[in-house]
Design a protein around this motif. Structure first.
Motif, PDB file in Angstrom:
ATOM      1  N   UNK A   3       4.720  94.330   7.348  1.00  0.00           N
ATOM      2  CA  UNK A   3       5.371  93.202   7.990  1.00  0.00           C
ATOM      3  C   UNK A   3       4.988  92.026   7.023  1.00  0.00           C
ATOM      4  N   UNK A   4       5.768  91.158   6.390  1.00  0.00           N
ATOM      5  CA  UNK A   4       5.550  90.173   5.686  1.00  0.00           C
ATOM      6  C   UNK A   4       5.906  88.892   6.491  1.00  0.00           C
ATOM      7  N   UNK A   5       4.778  88.153   7.106  1.00  0.00           N
ATOM      8  CA  UNK A   5       5.055  86.950   7.934  1.00  0.00           C
ATOM      9  C   UNK A   5       5.366  85.801   7.159  1.00  0.00           C
ATOM     10  N   UNK A   6       5.952  84.701   7.859  1.00  0.00           N
ATOM     11  CA  UNK A   6       5.797  83.523   7.073  1.00  0.00           C
ATOM     12  C   UNK A   6       4.326  83.148   6.563  1.00  0.00           C
ATOM     13  N   UNK A   7       4.278  82.298   5.599  1.00  0.00           N
ATOM     14  CA  UNK A   7       3.064  81.808   5.145  1.00  0.00           C
ATOM     15  C   UNK A   7       2.397  80.898   6.387  1.00  0.00           C
ATOM     16  N   UNK A   8       1.036  80.916   6.361  1.00  0.00           N
ATOM     17  CA  UNK A   8       0.250  80.340   7.568  1.00  0.00           C
ATOM     18  C   UNK A   8       0.500  78.695   7.621  1.00  0.00           C
ATOM     19  N   UNK A   9       0.796  78.297   8.765  1.00  0.00           N
ATOM     20  CA  UNK A   9       0.767  76.746   8.765  1.00  0.00           C
ATOM     21  C   UNK A   9      -0.060  76.394  10.149  1.00  0.00           C
ATOM     22  N   UNK A  28      -5.669  73.296   0.899  1.00  0.00           N
ATOM     23  CA  UNK A  28      -6.449  74.370   0.638  1.00  0.00           C
ATOM     24  C   UNK A  28      -6.510  75.481   1.968  1.00  0.00           C
ATOM     25  N   UNK A  29      -6.377  74.903   3.196  1.00  0.00           N
ATOM     26  CA  UNK A  29      -6.653  75.786   4.095  1.00  0.00           C
ATOM     27  C   UNK A  29      -5.386  76.609   4.558  1.00  0.00           C
ATOM     28  N   UNK A  30      -3.981  76.112   4.109  1.00  0.00           N
ATOM     29  CA  UNK A  30      -2.815  76.633   4.565  1.00  0.00           C
ATOM     30  C   UNK A  30      -2.029  76.913   3.464  1.00  0.00           C
ATOM     31  N   UNK A  31      -1.564  78.286   3.340  1.00  0.00           N
ATOM     32  CA  UNK A  31      -0.559  78.590   2.138  1.00  0.00           C
ATOM     33  C   UNK A  31       0.745  77.945   1.937  1.00  0.00           C
ATOM     34  N   UNK A  32       1.204  77.676   3.110  1.00  0.00           N
ATOM     35  CA  UNK A  32       2.404  77.102   3.135  1.00  0.00           C
ATOM     36  C   UNK A  32       2.432  75.810   2.634  1.00  0.00           C
ATOM     37  N   UNK A  33       1.518  75.000   2.843  1.00  0.00           N
ATOM     38  CA  UNK A  33       1.266  73.585   2.416  1.00  0.00           C
ATOM     39  C   UNK A  33       0.914  73.694   0.826  1.00  0.00           C
ATOM     40  N   UNK A  56       8.411  76.733   9.428  1.00  0.00           N
ATOM     41  CA  UNK A  56       7.926  77.982  10.102  1.00  0.00           C
ATOM     42  C   UNK A  56       7.398  78.682   8.767  1.00  0.00           C
ATOM     43  N   UNK A  57       6.916  77.968   7.875  1.00  0.00           N
ATOM     44  CA  UNK A  57       6.223  78.613   6.688  1.00  0.00           C
ATOM     45  C   UNK A  57       7.235  79.677   5.925  1.00  0.00           C
ATOM     46  N   UNK A  58       8.408  79.281   5.774  1.00  0.00           N
ATOM     47  CA  UNK A  58       9.241  80.259   5.223  1.00  0.00           C
ATOM     48  C   UNK A  58       9.298  80.106   3.712  1.00  0.00           C
ATOM     49  N   UNK A  59       8.922  80.773   2.955  1.00  0.00           N
ATOM     50  CA  UNK A  59       8.709  80.301   1.471  1.00  0.00           C
ATOM     51  C   UNK A  59      10.140  79.800   0.729  1.00  0.00           C
ATOM     52  N   UNK A  60      11.316  80.461   1.174  1.00  0.00           N
ATOM     53  CA  UNK A  60      12.629  80.206   0.551  1.00  0.00           C
ATOM     54  C   UNK A  60      12.879  78.363   1.159  1.00  0.00           C
TER      55      UNK A  60
END
Length: 766
Positions: free
Chosen positions: A149-155, A168-173, A205-209
């Motif tokens: 499963x590919x989840x949304x990026x962490x937020x 630095x802590x959260x990929x979505x940011x 919700x951390x969705x890359x698109x």
């Protein structure tokens, strides 16, 4: 080896998913990345594939299934990408894959779940060293499939205290900051904006698109303004379907809002552009999408607005600039178009554009624009398929499928193999049985494709029906076509004495009608007949075929004329000149993936080598030719005009070398890659296979000094004409250098050359 695209933006995060995917691929044979649309499955798959590529000596191959409207051509599409257009012959495909260690990336499987599952199971059963990495919004349920499963990026959690180290802590940011910096240089996460940015990523919700779309809006809005508008939109979505996942609602809300930010004309164009498959150019957009609310003169401006909003992507292709939407956005536009009730009208416009394109290509293919048309038709393959699918599924539209598919007869390179062209024409002929000119033409074109596949028995009734119908209609053009294909069938059967007068008659008829391209094709077939039967007229016919191509600047046709002229020289005892001519023809064909032409050249060079008592070289070339014949679903027994020579030399070589040695060398030749087979035939060292991400020093070592100079000028944005002027060489020579660079580096566009050479200039490499 492979076809992975260049990454044009940085890859952010996903360390855990990357590690797990690599672990699974090392242990299991099929891994499917699943997740909501827009979550980054494709990007992750490409990064994983690149990371493990060194463990797959036969390459990493990407097949994007999004443009494939139905599953009927799935197997052939995959086979074509891997270099084995197997004409539906599963046994040949199995033999091709049996000793290959490669990674197949099947992208966007969700609309072909059952078909992909069946194909994956077949392929894994055929090839013990094959691995499959798939992406889909849901599991394929294939045997042996392992899901990741590919989840949304962490937020940050909503209740979590927001701080300036969120980047630095959260990929979505971090992704948002990276993409905003690309459109708004100097942007950074600060104490002043960190709270708003974090809340935005939470809302998305951390969705890359979704994050990337929001980043684009920073050109005009602040983070707080984006948040305000998202709040309004999300409240509206509470009335949505209760069965839809919240993340899907969020992405829908985001795309809804992107849509609402567009002008009425931009929204309308977005919807209409969804009718295209695989992208399109400005000319197509103007023809299909203008009118009824979008004035023709406004199309460019409206399209530019969609590009600026990152709804429409601008891409450089060999044929020029093309535009394409992400599949998620295209599907959204299609849903809107269906809601408006305009989808059938737009698909008819799209059909008419394809009909016009095919008709123009048929008229202009023989002449100075030949190479441009080869590239153009190849780029429009997905659109042509979509138009044909519509015509064959919409009641009363099969007549248009007949016209489109039949007009493509000379552009067989646009199909994955002759059998694909037969697939479309066979369906259209079954649906549209009216005794008109379109049917008469489609019948002889279908017969031609069937003959190229080696099935003379299936071609015979098609030719006969075409001839009878053309005579009844009094249509001279289609009668000439039926006569020509009758002669071609006799040629392929090795019945030269019957073929010659028929081809001679069709040539005279075509010339009387003023059909230059068809006339040259008949002349080429006539020349081939004369050469193979040892007719005294063959030398004059060879010269005529070559001269017409030179006069018309029809370079692709010229490579065929050069091949048969080389065989003519060989038949007259001048093996050295013959070999040079065949190698020159072969050198031209590789960049265009003209496998029929390559197989013919490899066969001829094998015969010449055998005459010169280079027995081992001859056998290896026969094996290489066998590999190419098999890849297009053709075998020499079905091509009697060449089979006689082949069988004669094979028998002599087997006798001289012994069956065991012959088989060993032949098998070695049949297992060469296409690049290596051609390099061997040309007397060159096999080129090193590469991808865009290979070290620049290795890239340079694969090219000659002159090719490196040309690559540098391509990177500066110079056209072939400008390169020729700069280096004081002929434009044709410059074009040849560019084609060689693309072939050697396994690239498909000038943009890829520019990317790799641009990085070399920045680091000061020569």
């Amino acid at each position: 080896m492979g076809n992975l695209p260049v990454e044009v933006t940085s890859f952010v995060g996903r360390r855990q998913e990357l590690t797990e995917a690599k672990r699974l691929l090392a242990a299991e044979r099929m891994v499917t990345l699943t997740g909501v649309g827009g979550v980054g499955k494709t990007r992750l798959a490409l990064r994983v594939a690149a990371a493990v590529s060194a463990t797959f000596p036969d390459g990493v191959w990407l097949v994007d299934l999004a443009p494939l409207g139905a599953g009927e051509l799935l197997e052939e599409t995959v086979a074509g990408t891997l270099g084995c257009q197997n004409q539906g012959d599963l046994a040949a495909f199995a033999e091709f894959l049996q000793d290959k260690r490669l990674l197949l990336v099947l992208d966007n499987c969700e609309h072909l779940l059952d078909e992909c599952a069946v194909l994956a199971s077949k392929l894994l059963g055929m090839a013990p060293d094959l691995r499959i990495l798939a992406t889909s919004r849901q599991a394929l349920h294939a045997e042996g499939e392992h899901l990741l499963d590919v989840p949304p990026l962490p937020v940050p959690e909503v209740t979590e205290e927001i701080s300036t180290d969120s980047e630095t802590r959260y990929e979505a940011v971090r992704l948002f900051a990276d993409r905003v910096a690309a459109v708004l240089p100097g942007f950074a996460i600060t104490a002043a904006n960190s709270g708003a940015v974090t809340r935005l990523c939470q809302r998305l919700d951390g969705i890359p698109l979704a994050i990337e779309l929001a980043a684009v809006w920073m050109r005009a809005l602040s983070v707080d303004q984006i948040l305000d508008r998202l709040d309004d939109r999300f409240r509206l979505l509470t009335r949505g379907s209760p069965v839809v996942m919240p993340r899907q609602k969020t992405l829908r809300a985001l795309v809804d809002w992107s849509y609402n930010l567009c002008s009425p004309e931009e929204r309308m164009l977005w919807e209409r552009l969804s009718v295209f498959s695989g992208g399109c150019d400005l000319e197509a957009i103007e023809q299909v999408c203008s009118g009824d609310g979008i004035a023709p003169e406004n199309v460019f401006g409206v399209m530019t607005g969609l590009v600026d909003k990152s709804i429409l992507l601008r891409k450089e292709h060999d044929s020029g600039v093309r535009h394409q939407m992400l599949e998620t956005l295209r599907q959204y536009g299609w849903e809107r178009l269906v809601e408006s009730g305009q989808e059938t009208a737009l698909r008819r416009r799209h059909r008419d554009w394809c009909r016009d394109l095919a008709a123009r290509a048929e008229i202009e293919w023989f002449g100075e624009h030949q190479m441009r048309w080869l590239v153009r038709i190849r780029d429009e393959q997905a659109n042509v398929r979509a138009a044909l699918e519509f015509c064959l599924n919409e009641p009363g539209e099969a007549w248009a499928a007949l016209e489109i598919a039949a007009a493509m007869w000379i552009h067989r390179l646009s199909w994955s193999s002759p059998s694909e062209g037969h697939h479309w024409l066979g369906r259209a002929l079954a649906l549209e049985r009216g005794p008109g000119v379109a049917r008469a033409k489609a019948l002889w074109v279908d017969a031609w494709l069937v003959l190229l596949g080696g099935d003379a028995a299936a071609a015979k009734p098609l030719i006969e029906e075409s001839r009878v119908l053309a005579e009844r209609l009094g249509d001279e053009a289609q009668l000439a076509g039926a006569i020509n294909i009758t002669g071609f069938a006799a040629l392929l059967a090795g019945d030269f004495s019957r073929a010659f007068p028929l081809l001679e008659e069709s040539l005279a008829r075509y010339r009387a009608l003023g059909y230059r391209g068809r006339a040259w094709t008949a002349l080429f077939q006539l020349t081939m007949t004369a050469v193979l039967m040892g007719d005294l007229r063959s030398e004059a016919l060879c010269q005529e075929s070559l001269e017409i191509c030179r006069r018309e600047n029809a370079r692709w046709s010229g490579s065929y004329a050069l091949w048969i002229a080389g065989l003519g020289r060989w038949r007259r005892g001048d093996s050295r000149t013959a070999a040079t001519m065949l190698r020159d023809a072969l050198r031209f064909k590789l960049p265009w993936n003209d496998r029929l032409g390559m197989a013919q050249c490899l066969e001829g060079l094998a015969w010449i080598a055998a005459d010169e008592r280079q027995d081992r070289r001859a056998v290896q070339l026969l094996g290489a030719a066998h590999m190419v014949w098999r890849s297009i679903g053709t075998s020499l027994p079905g091509l009697g005009h060449l089979a006689g020579f082949h069988d004669r030399y094979e028998a002599r070589l087997r006798q001289d070398l012994g069956d065991e040695v012959f088989t060993l060398i032949f098998d070695h030749g049949s297992k060469l890659t296409l690049d290596r087979a051609v390099a061997y035939a040309l007397g060159e060292e096999p080129v090193r296979e590469t991808r865009d991400h290979r070290p620049e020093s290795d890239v340079a070592s694969a090219l000659t000094r002159r090719e490196r100079e040309v690559a540098g000028l391509v990177a500066q944005g110079l056209s072939n004409k400008q390169i020729a002027e700069t280096l004081v060489i002929a434009q044709r020579t410059a074009e040849g250098h560019v084609e060689n660079i693309l072939r050697k580096l396994s690239f498909t566009s000038r943009a890829q050359i520019a990317t790799i050479w641009g990085s070399r200039r920045q680091t000061g490499e020569k």
